[in-house]
Design an enzyme around this catalytic site. Sequence first.
Site, PDB file in Angstrom:
ATOM      1  N   GLU A 134       1.073  -1.075  -0.010  1.00 53.06           N
ATOM      2  CA  GLU A 134       0.545  -0.156  -0.258  1.00 53.06           C
ATOM      3  C   GLU A 134       0.909   1.167  -0.004  1.00 53.06           C
ATOM      4  O   GLU A 134       2.032   1.681   0.814  1.00 53.06           O
ATOM      5  CB  GLU A 134      -0.755  -0.151   0.729  1.00 53.06           C
ATOM      6  CG  GLU A 134      -1.183   1.528   1.648  1.00 53.06           C
ATOM      7  CD  GLU A 134      -2.223   1.293   2.833  1.00 53.06           C
ATOM      8  OE1 GLU A 134      -2.588   2.904   3.232  1.00 53.06           O
ATOM      9  OE2 GLU A 134      -3.191  -0.015   3.346  1.00 53.06           O
ATOM     10  N   GLU A 139      -2.128  12.027   2.564  1.00 50.34           N
ATOM     11  CA  GLU A 139      -2.714  11.309   4.266  1.00 50.34           C
ATOM     12  C   GLU A 139      -2.981  12.516   5.253  1.00 50.34           C
ATOM     13  O   GLU A 139      -2.032  13.111   4.811  1.00 50.34           O
ATOM     14  CB  GLU A 139      -2.576  10.018   3.932  1.00 50.34           C
ATOM     15  CG  GLU A 139      -3.523   9.672   5.277  1.00 50.34           C
ATOM     16  CD  GLU A 139      -3.036   7.757   5.907  1.00 50.34           C
ATOM     17  OE1 GLU A 139      -3.844   7.621   6.306  1.00 50.34           O
ATOM     18  OE2 GLU A 139      -2.310   7.633   5.109  1.00 50.34           O
TER      19      GLU A 139
END
Length: 326
Positions: A134, A139
């Site tokens: 991932e 974020e």
Amino acid sequence: MRTTGYAALLCWFISSAVSLYTKKGSFIGSDFLTAFEWDTFDDPTHGRVNYVDQQTALSKNLTIASEGKFIMRADYTDIVISGSRGRDSIRIHSKNAYDDAIFILDLSHMPEGCATWPAFWTLSQLGPWPNGGEIDIIEGVNLQNHNLASMHTTPNCTMSNPSTMQSTDCNAAVNNNQGCGVSFSDSYALGTDSSYGSGFNLLGGGWYAMQKDPEAGINVWFWPRNDISVPVDVRDSTVPFVGPTTWGSPQARFQTGQYCDYETHFDAHEIVFDLTFCGDWAGSVFPSSGCSPMSCADFVDQNPSAFTNAYWEINSLIIYTKDTSS
């Protein structure tokens, strides 16, 4: 003139032995409606969120696609009913997956505000997670003003540049799935705190690019909208090729090789955008976020107007893959 300019740029790339990536996919406006799936499952990060399907999203104006814009947003008008999953929002993933590639996102606005936890990321389509890896490109949570780029993998993937990283072990099974991550600095043109949240939006957004390549590793670049140094092949979404070795140093560099074998930890990735609330990260730091004395879940339920700015506004997402012939 444009063709001539591209030809000159291509000749320069070739003469400089620059590794080229050619355009594989282009997503602008309504392209997202056919190239992505709307997820409706329970949030795996335990957020106070209700992910809705595409039809619902369109009917409630939580998804808006025009000729040159694609918008995804949270509901900002309704009180959330007790016992429900949470506030209506959007999570989408691409139907296609990409192996060795460059992803360039031209973004005008990202979700901001208390209790929010937006992310733009890629993960293995084959899985199951964390097999295949991932990569979190954008974020952050709550009122955070610096972007965090990170990776989450199976064991035996560590980074050898600890001075620039918040954490160096990418193994999702340790440190409560912290992964290995880099918090961006403030060294951007004509302003600070521009890589995430309200600062990013105040400047009209910018460009994020991620390179996923067995030779170059995983790299993430960011240029704010007012940065005069944005490479021409990043700024112009119509270019047929890009040469990332001309872009300067990335804000986040994840070196693969001896301590993190690329082929072992990464395969073809799909693309994900999501916006959740509270949950494992935003919820855990909410009491110290300076947002509200109430609980994170109560804040989400009772304050719809707080999510007026909780939306993604995308100008384009362009995918380039390795040109092995150059």
